[in-house]
Design a protein around this motif. Structure first.
Motif, mmCIF file in Angstrom:
data_model
loop_
_atom_site.group_PDB
_atom_site.id
_atom_site.type_symbol
_atom_site.label_atom_id
_atom_site.label_comp_id
_atom_site.label_asym_id
_atom_site.label_seq_id
_atom_site.Cartn_x
_atom_site.Cartn_y
_atom_site.Cartn_z
ATOM 1 N N UNK A 164 0.869 -1.171 0.000
ATOM 2 C CA UNK A 164 0.000 0.000 0.000
ATOM 3 C C UNK A 164 0.905 1.220 0.000
ATOM 4 N N UNK A 165 0.913 1.957 -1.135
ATOM 5 C CA UNK A 165 1.797 3.098 -1.247
ATOM 6 C C UNK A 165 1.424 3.880 -2.497
ATOM 7 N N UNK A 166 2.074 4.989 -2.664
ATOM 8 C CA UNK A 166 1.895 5.767 -3.891
ATOM 9 C C UNK A 166 2.593 5.057 -5.045
ATOM 10 N N UNK A 167 1.962 5.100 -6.217
ATOM 11 C CA UNK A 167 2.565 4.425 -7.365
ATOM 12 C C UNK A 167 3.668 5.248 -8.018
ATOM 13 N N UNK A 168 3.904 6.452 -7.473
ATOM 14 C CA UNK A 168 5.013 7.283 -7.942
ATOM 15 C C UNK A 168 5.891 7.633 -6.756
ATOM 16 N N UNK A 169 7.121 7.877 -7.012
ATOM 17 C CA UNK A 169 8.019 8.253 -5.932
ATOM 18 C C UNK A 169 9.090 7.201 -5.700
ATOM 19 N N UNK B 180 1.374 -7.759 4.301
ATOM 20 C CA UNK B 180 1.102 -6.472 3.662
ATOM 21 C C UNK B 180 2.105 -5.442 4.132
ATOM 22 N N UNK B 181 2.522 -4.541 3.190
ATOM 23 C CA UNK B 181 3.447 -3.456 3.496
ATOM 24 C C UNK B 181 2.730 -2.135 3.278
ATOM 25 N N UNK B 182 2.806 -1.241 4.256
ATOM 26 C CA UNK B 182 2.300 0.107 4.098
ATOM 27 C C UNK B 182 3.492 1.044 4.237
ATOM 28 N N UNK B 183 3.857 1.745 3.129
ATOM 29 C CA UNK B 183 5.123 2.456 3.092
ATOM 30 C C UNK B 183 4.917 3.855 2.531
ATOM 31 N N UNK B 184 5.854 4.731 2.905
ATOM 32 C CA UNK B 184 5.888 6.102 2.401
ATOM 33 C C UNK B 184 7.255 6.675 2.697
ATOM 34 N N UNK B 185 7.702 7.677 1.888
ATOM 35 C CA UNK B 185 8.962 8.353 2.139
ATOM 36 C C UNK B 185 8.853 9.317 3.309
ATOM 37 N N UNK B 186 9.959 9.990 3.626
ATOM 38 C CA UNK B 186 9.996 10.883 4.773
ATOM 39 C C UNK B 186 9.277 12.190 4.502
ATOM 40 N N UNK B 187 9.077 12.972 5.585
ATOM 41 C CA UNK B 187 8.411 14.260 5.487
ATOM 42 C C UNK B 187 8.191 14.839 6.866
ATOM 43 N N UNK C 16 1.513 -7.267 -5.210
ATOM 44 C CA UNK C 16 0.318 -6.541 -5.651
ATOM 45 C C UNK C 16 0.353 -5.151 -5.049
ATOM 46 N N UNK C 17 0.304 -4.132 -5.884
ATOM 47 C CA UNK C 17 0.351 -2.751 -5.424
ATOM 48 C C UNK C 17 -1.065 -2.192 -5.316
ATOM 49 N N UNK C 18 -1.379 -1.544 -4.183
ATOM 50 C CA UNK C 18 -2.604 -0.795 -3.991
ATOM 51 C C UNK C 18 -2.218 0.682 -4.042
ATOM 52 N N UNK C 19 -2.360 1.331 -5.232
ATOM 53 C CA UNK C 19 -1.919 2.729 -5.338
ATOM 54 C C UNK C 19 -2.870 3.663 -4.597
ATOM 55 N N UNK C 20 -2.317 4.483 -3.719
ATOM 56 C CA UNK C 20 -3.088 5.438 -2.927
ATOM 57 C C UNK C 20 -2.293 6.736 -2.847
ATOM 58 N N UNK C 21 -3.020 7.798 -2.475
ATOM 59 C CA UNK C 21 -2.342 9.042 -2.160
ATOM 60 C C UNK C 21 -1.885 8.969 -0.698
#
Length: 509
Positions: A150-155, A205-212, A175-180
């Motif tokens: 579960x992550x953004x499909x860009x970045x 399942x992986x829920x990931x995002x970059x820093x901020x 399997x990617x679940x593209x989300x904002x």
């Protein structure tokens, strides 16, 4: 001069100004504890000591603040005049002026401060409900075949995850679940993606995002999203932000990674390289077991062949003949050894019998008596001759002395004329003097002392004993012995005792 009303005891319980200010400050701190105050910085002054003094104000009021150097140095946010901030600290009173103020511990911008406070309140509430408890954490599979991301499909985050999964476990289906992952609608999309996860379709399942910043990551602190992850039937690994970032999704997930790449590594603990090495080890182990089994079977066949050969009549007859020969030799050796031992024993008994014969003993005794008898005879002859010479010498000496002394004593006897009366008087005086001395001697003698309860201490060594006068003489008389026999002589009899050295037991018995 203090005011006195004149009444008895007036002012006895009054508080000084310093005391009332201190007590009021303590009361403020106890009632409010640590507080957060939002306001605009004004009248900011930095003292030479490094302390900061300013006021927080809003439309209607202001609050004096003191930000001391130690806390100010740890604050990463600089103080700017007119900026709205959130100050965290304790309320107190400046004793010297009686001024009400806030002792600041930390300062953050107003927006970040509100989010941080909201994050802490939500975290404590969910923690109290047990959503972050360790006993609710589920284990992740060691080799998942179906992985949901579960992550953004860009970045960069999804790129790092895909590269890591393809390198470590290329056989896994991802399997990617593209989300904002940022913005007002991102939390809803994240919840919708989590709701699509089922244990039949996915292993992990992986829920990931970059820093901020905290506001950028705020979607991952959504309470509904946290509860959805808690109820998710699939084990979840969270990799949101960098190492220093912490979200509520990290706390509720079954496992937490510092980065998205770390989440992909946690999801694949066994890599393709590990599997190739494992297969190689299994193949080597199988080959070694097969070779060992072949060797075991070959040895087993050899053993059966030898057993078959030994079971034949020829071999059995040969074995019986060998056993017979082997038994005959020890039997013969045993008989010969017993006969030799009997002979040696007979010779020994004969020698002992010859040595114990009365004739031999009598001859030995006679031989032992010959030399003492000869020496005794010679000694008696020598002693008799010496005694005869001594008697003859003494006799000659007595005759010479008699001839020399007889004229002298005869002259002295002729000159002495005894008076019977004076002799009797002198005899009575001497008897009287002798009786007095006897009484004095008896009074001073040990018998009288013994009758008064004293005793004489003597050694008990045969017929004659040594009188012991001092305690130090006992150890000297004992010498190297641990004990010494003593005798206590009382007026009415003797009592035998024994002295022992102090280190060997009691001192007397």
């Amino acid at each position: 001069m203090p005011f006195n009303s004149g009444a008895p005891g007036a002012g006895a319980t009054a508080l000084s100004v310093t005391q009332i200010n201190k007590q009021a400050g303590d009361l403020l701190g106890q009632v409010f504890g640590v507080v957060e105050v939002i306001g605009e910085i004004s009248e900011h002054k930095r003292a030479a000591s490094g302390h900061h003094y300013f006021a927080l104000k809003d439309e209607h009021s202001q609050l004096r603040c003191a930000f001391f150097r130690g806390n100010a140095q740890r604050c990463a946010h600089p103080l700017r005049e007119g900026e709205e901030v959130v100050a965290t600290g304790r309320l107190g009173i400046y004793t010297e002026r009686g001024a009400y103020q806030l002792i600041v511990q930390s300062i953050a911008p107003a927006g970040e401060g509100r989010l941080a406070a909201e994050f802490e309140r939500l975290k404590q509430r969910l923690l109290a409900e047990g959503l972050f408890a360790a006993e609710h954490k589920r284990p992740t599979p060691t080799m998942p075949r179906r992985i949901a991301v579960i992550s953004s499909d860009t970045g960069a985050a999804i790129h790092d995850v895909r590269v890591t999964l393809a390198r470590r476990l290329p056989l896994a289906r991802v399997t990617l679940f593209p989300v904002r992952v940022q913005g007002a609608e991102s939390a809803g999309e994240l919840r919708q993606a989590v709701s699509q996860l089922t244990s039949e379709a996915f292993d992990v399942a992986l829920i990931v995002r970059g820093g901020g910043s905290l506001s950028d990551l705020w979607s991952f602190n959504d309470e509904a999203l946290v509860r959805a992850l808690y109820d998710c039937p699939v084990p979840v690994i969270s990799g949101v932000g960098h190492e220093t970032d912490t979200t509520l999704c990290d706390l509720v997930a079954d496992r937490r990674a510092a980065t998205p790449t770390g989440a992909a590594e946690l999801a694949t603990p066994i890599t393709a390289s590990d599997m190739r090495q494992g297969i190689g080890r299994l193949a080597d182990r199988a080959r070694m077991r097969w070779e060992a089994r072949q060797q075991t079977q070959a040895q087993y066949l050899d053993g059966l062949s030898r057993r078959l050969e030994r079971a034949g009549p020829v071999e059995r007859l040969r074995l019986a003949r060998s056993r017979l020969v082997g038994l005959a030799a020890p039997l013969r050796h045993g008989i010969e050894r017993r006969i030799a031992q009997g002979r040696e024993r007979t010779h020994g008994l004969r020698r002992r019998l010859d040595g114990a014969h009365p004739r031999r003993q009598l001859e030995a005794l006679r031989g032992r008596l010959v030399e003492p008898a000869s020496r005794l005879h010679q000694g008696m002859v020598v002693i008799g001759q010496a005694e005869r010479e001594r008697v003859a010498r003494l006799s000659r000496g007595l005759l010479i002395s008699r001839e020399r002394l007889m004229p002298r004593w005869r002259a002295r006897l002729d000159s002495v004329r005894l008076d019977p009366r004076s002799f009797e008087r002198r005899l009575r005086e001497e008897r009287t003097r002798l009786a007095g001395l006897s009484r004095q001697l008896e009074a001073l003698g040990p018998r009288q002392v013994q009758k008064r309860g004293y005793a004489l201490v003597e050694t008990r060594d045969g017929s004659s004993g040594v009188l012991v006068k001092r305690a130090s003489e006992v150890s000297v008389l004992a010498g190297t012995h641990d004990r010494l026999a003593l005798n206590l002589r009382f007026a009415d009899g003797d009592v035998p005792v024994e002295w022992r050295k102090p280190d060997s037991g009691a001192s007397s018995s």
